[in-house]
Design a protein around this motif. Structure first.
Motif, mmCIF file in Angstrom:
data_model
loop_
_atom_site.group_PDB
_atom_site.id
_atom_site.type_symbol
_atom_site.label_atom_id
_atom_site.label_comp_id
_atom_site.label_asym_id
_atom_site.label_seq_id
_atom_site.Cartn_x
_atom_site.Cartn_y
_atom_site.Cartn_z
ATOM 1 N N LEU A 64 0.865 -1.161 0.000
ATOM 2 C CA LEU A 64 0.000 0.000 0.000
ATOM 3 C C LEU A 64 0.911 1.223 0.000
ATOM 4 O O LEU A 64 1.868 1.268 0.766
ATOM 5 N N ASN A 65 0.650 2.182 -0.863
ATOM 6 C CA ASN A 65 1.481 3.381 -0.918
ATOM 7 C C ASN A 65 0.881 4.456 -0.016
ATOM 8 O O ASN A 65 -0.194 4.977 -0.278
ATOM 9 N N LEU A 66 1.567 4.746 1.080
ATOM 10 C CA LEU A 66 1.209 5.824 2.000
ATOM 11 C C LEU A 66 2.449 6.696 2.157
ATOM 12 O O LEU A 66 3.330 6.381 2.956
ATOM 13 N N PRO A 67 2.560 7.770 1.388
ATOM 14 C CA PRO A 67 3.762 8.598 1.470
ATOM 15 C C PRO A 67 4.049 9.058 2.900
ATOM 16 O O PRO A 67 3.134 9.448 3.630
ATOM 17 N N ALA A 68 5.302 8.984 3.267
ATOM 18 C CA ALA A 68 5.726 9.321 4.629
ATOM 19 C C ALA A 68 5.260 10.703 5.052
ATOM 20 O O ALA A 68 4.919 10.927 6.213
ATOM 21 N N GLN A 69 5.230 11.640 4.111
ATOM 22 C CA GLN A 69 4.867 13.013 4.427
ATOM 23 C C GLN A 69 3.434 13.131 4.926
ATOM 24 O O GLN A 69 3.095 14.106 5.597
ATOM 25 N N SER A 70 2.592 12.159 4.626
ATOM 26 C CA SER A 70 1.195 12.214 5.064
ATOM 27 C C SER A 70 0.867 11.161 6.123
ATOM 28 O O SER A 70 -0.278 11.056 6.550
ATOM 29 N N LEU A 71 1.840 10.389 6.556
ATOM 30 C CA LEU A 71 1.565 9.262 7.442
ATOM 31 C C LEU A 71 1.184 9.670 8.865
ATOM 32 O O LEU A 71 0.199 9.170 9.405
ATOM 33 N N TYR A 72 1.943 10.544 9.486
ATOM 34 C CA TYR A 72 1.747 10.817 10.916
ATOM 35 C C TYR A 72 0.292 11.165 11.260
ATOM 36 O O TYR A 72 -0.279 10.575 12.181
ATOM 37 N N PRO A 73 -0.345 12.094 10.537
ATOM 38 C CA PRO A 73 -1.730 12.429 10.899
ATOM 39 C C PRO A 73 -2.729 11.301 10.637
ATOM 40 O O PRO A 73 -3.835 11.322 11.157
ATOM 41 N N THR A 74 -2.333 10.309 9.856
ATOM 42 C CA THR A 74 -3.256 9.215 9.530
ATOM 43 C C THR A 74 -3.023 7.964 10.378
ATOM 44 O O THR A 74 -3.663 6.936 10.139
ATOM 45 N N LEU A 75 -2.128 8.034 11.365
ATOM 46 C CA LEU A 75 -1.853 6.858 12.201
ATOM 47 C C LEU A 75 -3.115 6.275 12.846
ATOM 48 O O LEU A 75 -3.272 5.045 12.856
ATOM 49 N N PRO A 76 -4.040 7.094 13.368
ATOM 50 C CA PRO A 76 -5.254 6.496 13.951
ATOM 51 C C PRO A 76 -6.064 5.692 12.929
ATOM 52 O O PRO A 76 -6.566 4.609 13.246
ATOM 53 N N THR A 77 -6.178 6.191 11.711
ATOM 54 C CA THR A 77 -6.924 5.473 10.673
ATOM 55 C C THR A 77 -6.206 4.188 10.296
ATOM 56 O O THR A 77 -6.832 3.128 10.171
ATOM 57 N N LEU A 78 -4.895 4.266 10.120
ATOM 58 C CA LEU A 78 -4.116 3.065 9.804
ATOM 59 C C LEU A 78 -4.290 2.029 10.908
ATOM 60 O O LEU A 78 -4.527 0.844 10.633
ATOM 61 N N PHE A 79 -4.185 2.463 12.146
ATOM 62 C CA PHE A 79 -4.347 1.561 13.287
ATOM 63 C C PHE A 79 -5.723 0.884 13.260
ATOM 64 O O PHE A 79 -5.824 -0.341 13.412
ATOM 65 N N ASN A 80 -6.779 1.673 13.056
ATOM 66 C CA ASN A 80 -8.131 1.109 13.029
ATOM 67 C C ASN A 80 -8.295 0.092 11.911
ATOM 68 O O ASN A 80 -8.896 -0.973 12.114
ATOM 69 N N LEU A 81 -7.767 0.395 10.742
ATOM 70 C CA LEU A 81 -7.850 -0.542 9.612
ATOM 71 C C LEU A 81 -7.104 -1.842 9.923
ATOM 72 O O LEU A 81 -7.603 -2.937 9.654
ATOM 73 N N VAL A 82 -5.904 -1.710 10.467
ATOM 74 C CA VAL A 82 -5.079 -2.872 10.793
ATOM 75 C C VAL A 82 -5.774 -3.742 11.840
ATOM 76 O O VAL A 82 -5.852 -4.964 11.702
ATOM 77 N N LYS A 83 -6.300 -3.118 12.881
ATOM 78 C CA LYS A 83 -6.967 -3.869 13.949
ATOM 79 C C LYS A 83 -8.222 -4.579 13.439
ATOM 80 O O LYS A 83 -8.439 -5.749 13.724
ATOM 81 N N LYS A 84 -9.046 -3.865 12.678
ATOM 82 C CA LYS A 84 -10.295 -4.456 12.165
ATOM 83 C C LYS A 84 -10.010 -5.601 11.204
ATOM 84 O O LYS A 84 -10.753 -6.574 11.157
ATOM 85 N N ALA A 85 -8.931 -5.487 10.446
ATOM 86 C CA ALA A 85 -8.580 -6.525 9.469
ATOM 87 C C ALA A 85 -7.869 -7.711 10.107
ATOM 88 O O ALA A 85 -7.719 -8.753 9.481
ATOM 89 N N GLY A 86 -7.393 -7.549 11.329
ATOM 90 C CA GLY A 86 -6.655 -8.629 11.981
ATOM 91 C C GLY A 86 -5.217 -8.757 11.509
ATOM 92 O O GLY A 86 -4.590 -9.798 11.693
ATOM 93 N N VAL A 87 -4.692 -7.695 10.909
ATOM 94 C CA VAL A 87 -3.294 -7.684 10.458
ATOM 95 C C VAL A 87 -2.384 -7.709 11.678
ATOM 96 O O VAL A 87 -2.595 -6.959 12.636
ATOM 97 N N ARG A 88 -1.375 -8.549 11.644
ATOM 98 C CA ARG A 88 -0.484 -8.688 12.809
ATOM 99 C C ARG A 88 0.883 -8.044 12.617
ATOM 100 O O ARG A 88 1.570 -7.763 13.587
ATOM 101 N N ASP A 89 1.291 -7.842 11.369
ATOM 102 C CA ASP A 89 2.601 -7.271 11.087
ATOM 103 C C ASP A 89 2.437 -6.135 10.083
ATOM 104 O O ASP A 89 1.864 -6.337 9.011
ATOM 105 N N VAL A 90 2.960 -4.950 10.432
ATOM 106 C CA VAL A 90 2.942 -3.800 9.530
ATOM 107 C C VAL A 90 4.396 -3.464 9.228
ATOM 108 O O VAL A 90 5.164 -3.157 10.152
ATOM 109 N N ILE A 91 4.765 -3.563 7.957
ATOM 110 C CA ILE A 91 6.159 -3.401 7.539
ATOM 111 C C ILE A 91 6.275 -2.152 6.675
ATOM 112 O O ILE A 91 5.670 -2.078 5.607
ATOM 113 N N PHE A 92 7.052 -1.183 7.158
ATOM 114 C CA PHE A 92 7.251 0.082 6.457
ATOM 115 C C PHE A 92 8.570 0.042 5.695
ATOM 116 O O PHE A 92 9.564 -0.501 6.193
ATOM 117 N N TYR A 93 8.574 0.635 4.500
ATOM 118 C CA TYR A 93 9.832 0.745 3.764
ATOM 119 C C TYR A 93 9.841 1.977 2.885
ATOM 120 O O TYR A 93 8.812 2.486 2.461
#
Length: 155
Positions: A64-93
């Motif tokens: 998934l492309n989430l440019p670093a420049q926009s990531l910090y303010p979207t952390l709550p949304t990313l967290f909610n999506l990850v939790k609801k989906a049951g994702v266990r590992d989030v790998i940034f690069y």
């Protein structure tokens, strides 16, 4: 979104991560997950490509492309999506995972800690060596990229 100047980097608009050396996931592990199907991208793990203008040359399949420049303010949304989906590992690069990848994985690790989420539930990683390390590792890796353009990597 922040407006960076030559003197002020984009990330200066946000607090520095408390987690300054997040766990590094070896690319061999991601390769194994992708080739053996033991874990599925978007279901068991999430690959986050942080590149914005240097997205050319391809991305690791399933990212998934989430440019670093926009990531910090979207952390709550990313967290909610990850939790609801049951994702266990989030790998940034990013290119090398030494700057944006480390910072993003640190921010997400901090967010998880602030929410009281144990690493056994969801873990924040940086991809060891970033996309450049992935490409340099050879055809078994580049064969698992969408939009791979060898010419971009030879510059």
């Amino acid at each position: 979104m922040s407006t960076a100047t030559p003197e002020t980097p984009w990330h200066a608009a946000y607090p520095p991560p408390r987690t300054t050396n997040p766990a590094a996931l070896p690319r061999e592990t991601v390769l194994q997950w992708l080739t053996e199907g033991t874990k599925l991208p978007g279901a068991d793990f999430l690959l986050v490509d942080l590149r914005r203008t240097d997205f050319e040359g391809g991305t690791i399949r399933g990212s998934l492309n989430l440019p670093a420049q926009s990531l910090y303010p979207t952390l709550p949304t990313l967290f909610n999506l990850v939790k609801k989906a049951g994702v266990r590992d989030v790998i940034f690069y990013c290119g090398s995972s030494a700057g944006r990848g480390t910072r993003a994985a640190g921010w997400f690790a901090d967010y998880l800690a602030d929410k009281g989420v144990d690493e056994s539930e969801v873990k924040s990683w940086k991809l060891e060596g970033g996309i450049k390390g992935w490409v340099a590792a050879g055809e078994q890796y580049t064969g698992l990229m969408d939009g791979f353009d060898e010419g971009v990597w030879k510059k």
